[in-house]
Structure formats: structure tokens, C-alpha cells
Design a protein around this motif. Structure first.
Motif, short mmCIF file in Angstrom:
data_model
loop_
_atom_site.label_atom_id
_atom_site.label_comp_id
_atom_site.label_asym_id
_atom_site.label_seq_id
_atom_site.Cartn_x
_atom_site.Cartn_y
_atom_site.Cartn_z
N GLN A 99 0.83 -1.20 0.00
CA GLN A 99 0.00 0.00 0.00
C GLN A 99 0.87 1.26 0.00
O GLN A 99 0.59 2.22 -0.73
CB GLN A 99 -0.92 -0.01 1.22
CG GLN A 99 -2.02 -1.05 1.15
CD GLN A 99 -2.89 -1.04 2.38
OE1 GLN A 99 -2.61 -0.30 3.34
NE2 GLN A 99 -3.93 -1.86 2.39
N LEU A 100 1.93 1.25 0.82
CA LEU A 100 2.83 2.41 0.84
C LEU A 100 3.47 2.63 -0.52
O LEU A 100 3.55 3.77 -1.01
CB LEU A 100 3.91 2.21 1.91
CG LEU A 100 3.48 2.38 3.37
CD1 LEU A 100 4.64 2.04 4.29
CD2 LEU A 100 3.02 3.80 3.63
N LEU A 101 3.93 1.52 -1.14
CA LEU A 101 4.57 1.65 -2.45
C LEU A 101 3.57 2.14 -3.49
O LEU A 101 3.88 3.01 -4.31
CB LEU A 101 5.15 0.30 -2.86
CG LEU A 101 5.89 0.27 -4.21
CD1 LEU A 101 7.07 1.22 -4.19
CD2 LEU A 101 6.36 -1.14 -4.52
N ARG A 102 2.33 1.60 -3.44
CA ARG A 102 1.32 2.03 -4.42
C ARG A 102 0.97 3.50 -4.23
O ARG A 102 0.87 4.26 -5.20
CB ARG A 102 0.08 1.16 -4.25
CG ARG A 102 -0.98 1.45 -5.28
CD ARG A 102 -2.09 0.41 -5.25
NE ARG A 102 -2.79 0.41 -3.97
CZ ARG A 102 -2.64 -0.50 -3.04
NH1 ARG A 102 -1.81 -1.52 -3.23
NH2 ARG A 102 -3.32 -0.45 -1.91
N ILE A 103 0.81 3.93 -2.97
CA ILE A 103 0.47 5.34 -2.72
C ILE A 103 1.65 6.23 -3.10
O ILE A 103 1.47 7.32 -3.66
CB ILE A 103 0.08 5.52 -1.25
CG1 ILE A 103 -1.25 4.81 -0.99
CG2 ILE A 103 -0.03 6.99 -0.89
CD1 ILE A 103 -1.68 4.80 0.44
N ILE A 131 -0.32 18.96 -2.14
CA ILE A 131 0.76 18.57 -1.20
C ILE A 131 0.19 18.36 0.19
O ILE A 131 0.56 17.42 0.90
CB ILE A 131 1.87 19.63 -1.21
CG1 ILE A 131 2.62 19.60 -2.56
CG2 ILE A 131 2.84 19.41 -0.05
CD1 ILE A 131 3.58 20.73 -2.76
N ASP A 132 -0.73 19.24 0.62
CA ASP A 132 -1.36 19.06 1.95
C ASP A 132 -2.14 17.74 1.99
O ASP A 132 -2.10 17.02 2.99
CB ASP A 132 -2.30 20.24 2.23
CG ASP A 132 -1.51 21.53 2.43
OD1 ASP A 132 -0.32 21.44 2.78
OD2 ASP A 132 -2.10 22.62 2.24
N GLN A 133 -2.85 17.45 0.89
CA GLN A 133 -3.60 16.19 0.85
C GLN A 133 -2.67 14.99 0.93
O GLN A 133 -2.93 14.02 1.65
CB GLN A 133 -4.43 16.13 -0.44
CG GLN A 133 -5.34 14.91 -0.53
CD GLN A 133 -6.18 14.94 -1.80
OE1 GLN A 133 -6.02 15.85 -2.61
NE2 GLN A 133 -7.03 13.97 -1.96
N THR A 154 0.05 10.62 3.96
CA THR A 154 1.29 10.09 4.56
C THR A 154 1.15 9.97 6.07
O THR A 154 1.60 8.98 6.67
CB THR A 154 2.45 11.02 4.21
OG1 THR A 154 2.53 11.16 2.79
CG2 THR A 154 3.77 10.44 4.72
N ARG A 155 0.51 10.97 6.71
CA ARG A 155 0.31 10.89 8.16
C ARG A 155 -0.60 9.72 8.52
O ARG A 155 -0.36 9.00 9.50
CB ARG A 155 -0.28 12.20 8.65
CG ARG A 155 -0.32 12.32 10.18
CD ARG A 155 -0.91 13.63 10.64
NE ARG A 155 -0.11 14.77 10.21
CZ ARG A 155 -0.50 15.63 9.28
NH1 ARG A 155 -1.67 15.51 8.68
NH2 ARG A 155 0.27 16.64 8.93
N GLN A 156 -1.66 9.51 7.71
CA GLN A 156 -2.55 8.37 7.98
C GLN A 156 -1.80 7.05 7.83
O GLN A 156 -1.98 6.13 8.64
CB GLN A 156 -3.73 8.41 7.02
CG GLN A 156 -4.70 9.55 7.29
CD GLN A 156 -5.82 9.60 6.26
OE1 GLN A 156 -5.83 8.83 5.31
NE2 GLN A 156 -6.77 10.50 6.46
N LEU A 157 -0.92 6.96 6.82
CA LEU A 157 -0.14 5.73 6.65
C LEU A 157 0.81 5.52 7.82
O LEU A 157 1.01 4.39 8.27
CB LEU A 157 0.64 5.79 5.34
CG LEU A 157 -0.21 5.69 4.06
CD1 LEU A 157 0.66 5.89 2.84
CD2 LEU A 157 -0.89 4.34 4.00
N SER A 158 1.40 6.61 8.34
CA SER A 158 2.27 6.49 9.50
C SER A 158 1.49 5.99 10.71
O SER A 158 1.96 5.13 11.47
CB SER A 158 2.92 7.84 9.79
OG SER A 158 3.70 8.27 8.71
#
Length: 315
Positions: A101-105, A237-239, A244-248
Motif C-alpha cells: 500500500q505504501l509503495l502504491r500510494i 501537497i497538503d492532501q 502520509t500521516r494516515q499511513l504512518s
């Protein structure tokens, strides 16, 4: 024996009958005693056989209990290994899925950035081309107008020169005695030429100012477009930062889930050790059964744990 009521002549007959009855009773009692002795011997042999069977059964029971202990210990060990493998496989699957998921995003984010950059560069290139075309059109229009003005100016100048020449000739004829007037006329001619040059320079300055005003208007429009594009880029960029914060946060939750699964595994290991200790120190005559409510029974009957089914609260 009772007193005989017979006469002395009949006493011997009574004694004979009594002895015969006693012999019959004695024989019956001997037969009954033999039967009792046979029954006692049979019961004794039966008791010995039952005792021997009891000892054999107890030995077989102890052997069976020992075999069941070893079997249960082996099953518990196999269950623990199977749960460990399932747990490691589930953790590996979740980590692989999370990394995917991280790689795809990340790829989507890079593609979006590339698309935005490409569109931005294309827009800038289009604006530069439009600006170049507009400048060329304005330059052509300006050159054409300058040419028209120069032509008009040349015609006016030529007409003025002709009128001036006519006026000079008429003045020269009329004012022949006054030769100094020619010098004055030359001076006036020079002054007129200087004025014409000043007018021409002022016209150039006015045209240059008009070009600067048009260029400023175009630059202001380009600045507004670039500001709008920058605001769009900032919003994207904010989105992406929020994503990125949600993934963290999801990664942190996954790490917490892995730690809780490790604690659950330790707890299961301690439960297995306690069960093995109870089996080793328990009463050998009472077989140990797993309760349907025990953790081992639940794990074996419910299948491999999943993140949705494993409790995340410490017990």
C-alpha cells in the motif's frame, strides 16, 4: 435330645432312628460344608484373578495416562509451533500488504507530482509561446504604426519644407533688401527640426510606455495564473501529507498489533507450561481433559487468529 416318651422296649428303635437322622444331617452338612469350601476356594481364586486383573488394569491405565501425557505434550508443542507459524505468516502478510500500500500510494503520489509538473511546464510553455506570439503581433503592429507615423511625418515634413521653401522664396522676393532675414529663417528651420526631433522622441517614449503597460498587464495575468497553480499544488501537497500521516498512524497501529500478538504468544506459552506442569504433577488416576473454555481449546477449534478476531486489550 428330648426325653423319650416310649416304653423301654421301643428305646432302641428310637435311638436307631435318631442316629440315622443325625447321620443324614451330618452327611448333608458335610456336603454343604464341601460346597461352601468349594465356593470359598472359587471366590478366593476369583478374587485373586480380579486382583490380578485390577493390577493389570491399573498398570495399563498408568501406561495409557503416561501415553496421553506425552501425546498431549506433543500436540501442545505442535499447536504452539503451528500458532507461531500462523502468527509469523499473518505478520509477514500484513507487513507485505502495508508495504505494498505504501509503495502504491508513493507511486501514485509520484505520478500525480509528475503529471502536475508536466501540466505546469506545458502551461508555462504554452504561456511563453502565447506571449511570444502576442509580442510578435504587437511588434508587427507597432512597426506598422511606426511606419505609418514615419510616412505621415515624412509627408508632413516634406509638405512643411515645400511650404517653407515657398514662403522663403516669397519672403526672399518680398524682403530682398533684408538679407539677415535669411539667417533668421535658417535659425527658425533649425528650431523646427529640433522640435520635430523632440516630437518624434516623445512619440517613441509614448509607444514604449504603451508597450510596457501591455507587458505589465500580461505579466500580471501570468502571475495570477501561477499563483492559482501554486495554490492547487499546495492543496495537493497538503492532501498527500494527510495521506502520509494516515499511513504512518496505520504503521504505528500495525506495530502495536504485532507487539500485542507477541505478548499473546508469550501468554499462550506460559499457559502451555502451566498445563504441562499440571499434567506432570496431577493425579495419575484422573485423566486431564482440556476445558472448552481454555485458550488452547479455543485456538485449536477456532482456527488461525486474524487481526479482526485477536483481542488487542491485555489480559
Amino acid at each position: 435330645m428330648g426325653h423319650c416318651c416310649c416304653k423301654p422296649y421301643n428305646c432302641l428303635q428310637c435311638l436307631d432312628k435318631t442316629n440315622e437322622s443325625a447321620l443324614v444331617k451330618e452327611k448333608e452338612l458335610s456336603i454343604e460344608l464341601a460346597n461352601i469350601r468349594d465356593e470359598v476356594a472359587f471366590n478366593t481364586a476369583r478374587c485373586e484373578r480380579l486382583q490380578k486383573e485390577k493390577e493389570e488394569l491399573e498398570k495399563r491405565f498408568e501406561d495409557e495416562v503416561q501415553r496421553l501425557r506425552w501425546q498431549q505434550q506433543a500436540e501442545l508443542q505442535a499447536l504452539e509451533e503451528r500458532l507461531q507459524l500462523q502468527f509469523e505468516a499473518e505478520v509477514a502478510r500484513l507487513q507485505e500488504e502495508h508495504e505494498g500500500q505504501l509503495l502504491r500510494i508513493r507511486c501514485q503520489h509520484e505520478e500525480q507530482v509528475e503529471d502536475i509538473t508536466a501540466s505546469h511546464e506545458a502551461a508555462l510553455l504554452e504561456m511563453e509561446n502565447n506571449h511570444t506570439v502576442a509580442v510578435a503581433i504587437l511588434q508587427d503592429d507597432h512597426d506598422h504604426k511606426v511606419q505609418e507615423l514615419m510616412s505621415t511625418h515624412e509627408l508632413e515634413k516634406k509638405e512643411l519644407e515645400e511650404n517653407f521653401e515657398k514662403l522663403r522664396l516669397s519672403l526672399q522676393v518680398a524682403l530682398a533688401p533684408y538679407q539677415h532675414l535669411e539667417e533668421d529663417m535658417n535659425s527658425l528651420k533649425q528650431v523646427l527640426e529640433m522640435k520635430n526631433q523632440q516630437i518624434h522622441q516623445q512619440e517613441k517614449k509614448i509607444i514604449e510606455l504603451e508597450r510596457l503597460v501591455e507587458k505589465n498587464i500580461i505579466l500580471e495575468e501570468k502571475i495570477q495564473v501561477l499563483q492559482q497553480q501554486n495554490e492547487d499544488l499546495k492543496a495537493r501537497i497538503d492532501q498527500n501529507t494527510v495521506v502520509t500521516r494516515q499511513l504512518s498512524e496505520e504503521n504505528a497501529n500495525l506495530q502495536e498489533y504485532v507487539e500485542k500478538e507477541a505478548q499473546e504468544k508469550k501468554r499462550l506459552s506460559r499457559t502451555n507450561e502451566e498445563l504441562l506442569w499440571k499434567l506432570q504433577t496431577g493425579d495419575p488416576t484422573s485423566p486431564v481433559k482440556l476445558s472448552p473454555t481454555s485458550p488452547i481449546y479455543r485456538c485449536s477449534s477456532s482456527g488461525p487468529p486474524s487481526p479482526a478476531r485477536v483481542s488487542t486489550t491485555p489480559r
